[in-house]
Design a protein around this motif. Structure first.
Motif, PDB file in Angstrom:
ATOM      1  N   SER A   4       0.849  -0.478   0.257  1.00  0.00           N
ATOM      2  CA  SER A   4      -0.122  -0.508  -0.156  1.00  0.00           C
ATOM      3  C   SER A   4       0.678   1.125  -0.082  1.00  0.00           C
ATOM      4  O   SER A   4       0.642   2.408  -0.422  1.00  0.00           O
ATOM      5  N   LYS A   5       1.875   1.501   0.606  1.00  0.00           N
ATOM      6  CA  LYS A   5       2.533   2.450   1.292  1.00  0.00           C
ATOM      7  C   LYS A   5       3.296   2.825  -0.492  1.00  0.00           C
ATOM      8  O   LYS A   5       3.582   3.743  -0.834  1.00  0.00           O
ATOM      9  N   VAL A   6       3.832   1.000  -1.413  1.00  0.00           N
ATOM     10  CA  VAL A   6       4.432   2.454  -2.940  1.00  0.00           C
ATOM     11  C   VAL A   6       3.467   2.264  -3.773  1.00  0.00           C
ATOM     12  O   VAL A   6       3.694   3.294  -3.873  1.00  0.00           O
ATOM     13  N   VAL A   7       2.168   1.685  -3.718  1.00  0.00           N
ATOM     14  CA  VAL A   7       1.591   2.340  -4.295  1.00  0.00           C
ATOM     15  C   VAL A   7       1.369   3.795  -4.055  1.00  0.00           C
ATOM     16  O   VAL A   7       0.457   4.616  -4.811  1.00  0.00           O
ATOM     17  N   GLN A   8       0.511   3.993  -2.984  1.00  0.00           N
ATOM     18  CA  GLN A   8       0.701   5.701  -2.017  1.00  0.00           C
ATOM     19  C   GLN A   8       1.654   6.796  -2.805  1.00  0.00           C
ATOM     20  O   GLN A   8       1.283   7.627  -3.193  1.00  0.00           O
ATOM     21  N   MET A   9       2.776   6.039  -2.918  1.00  0.00           N
ATOM     22  CA  MET A   9       4.163   6.622  -2.910  1.00  0.00           C
ATOM     23  C   MET A   9       3.977   6.867  -4.719  1.00  0.00           C
ATOM     24  O   MET A   9       4.158   8.299  -5.402  1.00  0.00           O
ATOM     25  N   ALA A  10       3.736   5.821  -5.435  1.00  0.00           N
ATOM     26  CA  ALA A  10       3.207   5.972  -6.851  1.00  0.00           C
ATOM     27  C   ALA A  10       2.015   7.652  -7.629  1.00  0.00           C
ATOM     28  O   ALA A  10       2.759   8.002  -7.382  1.00  0.00           O
ATOM     29  N   PHE A  11       0.623   7.489  -6.346  1.00  0.00           N
ATOM     30  CA  PHE A  11      -0.009   8.257  -6.556  1.00  0.00           C
ATOM     31  C   PHE A  11       0.568   9.512  -5.703  1.00  0.00           C
ATOM     32  O   PHE A  11      -0.143  10.190  -6.607  1.00  0.00           O
ATOM     33  N   GLN A  12       1.232   9.634  -5.251  1.00  0.00           N
ATOM     34  CA  GLN A  12       1.827  10.981  -4.651  1.00  0.00           C
ATOM     35  C   GLN A  12       2.673  11.377  -5.845  1.00  0.00           C
ATOM     36  O   GLN A  12       2.847  12.667  -6.434  1.00  0.00           O
ATOM     37  N   LEU A  13       3.268  10.711  -6.714  1.00  0.00           N
ATOM     38  CA  LEU A  13       4.265  10.462  -7.528  1.00  0.00           C
ATOM     39  C   LEU A  13       3.494  11.711  -8.887  1.00  0.00           C
ATOM     40  O   LEU A  13       3.451  12.579  -9.610  1.00  0.00           O
ATOM     41  N   ILE A  14       2.518  11.794  -8.789  1.00  0.00           N
ATOM     42  CA  ILE A  14       2.083  10.787 -10.031  1.00  0.00           C
ATOM     43  C   ILE A  14       0.983  12.678 -10.083  1.00  0.00           C
ATOM     44  O   ILE A  14       0.676  13.461 -11.227  1.00  0.00           O
TER      45      ILE A  14
END
Length: 246
Positions: free
Chosen positions: A200-210
Motif C-alpha cells: 500500500s505504501k508503494v502504491v501511495q508513493m506512486a500516486f503521490q508522484l503522479i
C-alpha cells in the motif's frame, strides 16, 4: 561471468518462446485495466478516471504476479532438463536461481513497460511527470516478486505448489492493499490496516508522484523495496539445493 550471462539469455529465450506466457504477460494487465476500468468508469470523476486508478494499481498487481513467471522459468518440466545440465557445468551454484530471477525480471519488465505505454496512449492513463521514478517503483516491485517466485521453488521444489501459494499470497495482498478496489470501500478499520501494508505504501508513493509531484519519501520507499529484494535473493541462495532437480 560469461556463462552466467549466457544462462540469463537462455532463460529469457525460454520465456520468450513460450506462447502461453507471452500472451499472459501482454494480455493479463491490458485486459484487467480495460475491462475493470470500463465497468467502473461511472464511479469516478472526469479529472480522475477509473483508468487512472486501475492503470496504476492493476499494473502493480500484475507486477506481483511476476513470481509465477520465475517459478515457471525455474522448474517447469519442459525446461527442467536444461536446468539440470547447468548444474553439471563449472558454474557456482548461486548462479542458477539468480539467473532465473534476472531473466524473469527483464522479460516481464520489458512487456509490462510496453503495456503501460499502450494504456497511457489508448486510455489516457495519467502517469504524471515523474514517470521515471514511478517506473523505478514498479521495476523494484517486479524484481521483488520475481525473487519471491524463485524462493518458493527453492523451498517447495515444485512449480505447481509454488504457483498455488504465490497466487494465494498475491490475491490476499492485492485485496488488502486496495489494488483491486479502493480499501475505503470496506470501511475505516480495513482502510487503516490497508494503509499500513508495505505494498500500500508503494502504491501511495506512486500516486503521490503522479498527482502531487511529491517525491519526499521516494528514496526511502525504493530502498525498502531493494532491501526486501536482497533478502529474498539471499534466502533463495540459502534454500537452493542442486539435488532438487534430481
Amino acid at each position: 561471468m560469461y556463462r552466467f550471462v549466457k544462462m540469463i539469455q537462455r532463460d529469457f529465450m525460454n520465456l520468450l518462446l513460450n506462447p502461453t506466457w507471452l500472451m499472459f504477460c501482454l494480455g493479463f494487465p491490458f485486459l484487467l485495466v480495460s475491462i475493470i476500468g470500463f465497468m467502473t468508469k461511472g464511479l469516478y470523476g472526469g479529472n480522475f478516471t477509473s483508468y487512472d486508478y486501475y492503470g496504476v494499481t492493476l499494473m502493480f498487481y500484475s507486477a506481483l504476479y511476476t513470481g509465477t513467471f520465475s517459478a515457471n522459468s525455474f522448474m517447469e518440466e519442459r525446461i527442467k532438463q536444461a536446468n539440470l545440465r547447468s548444474l553439471y557445468t563449472p558454474i557456482s551454484q548461486w548462479e542458477v536461481p539468480l539467473a532465473k530471477t534476472l531473466a524473469t525480471f527483464f522479460y516481464t519488465l520489458i512487456f509490462y513497460t510496453f503495456i503501460g505505454c499502450v494504456l497511457m496512449f489508448l486510455f489516457q492513463v495519467n502517469y504524471g511527470t515523474e514517470i521515471f521514478k514511478l517506473w523505478l517503483l514498479f521495476a523494484g516491485t517486479n524484481f521483488a516478486s520475481s525473487s519471491l517466485g524463485v524462493l518458493m521453488c527453492c523451498i517447495f521444489k515444485s512449480e505447481g505448489v509454488a504457483n498455488q501459494i504465490l497466487s494465494i499470497i498475491t490475491n490476499i495482498v492485492a485485496i488488502t492493499a486496495g489494488l483491486l478496489f479502493p480499501a475505503s470501500a470496506l470501511g475505516e478499520t480495513f482502510s487503516k490496516i490497508s494503509q499500513a501494508l508495505p505494498v500500500s505504501k508503494v502504491v501511495q508513493m506512486a500516486f503521490q508522484l503522479i498527482y502531487d509531484n511529491n517525491s519526499q519519501h521516494f528514496l526511502i520507499t525504493l530502498a525498502g523495496i531493494g532491501i526486501v529484494s536482497v533478502l529474498l535473493v539471499f534466502a533463495s541462495q540459502m534454500a537452493f539445493k542442486a539435488e532438487a532437480y534430481l
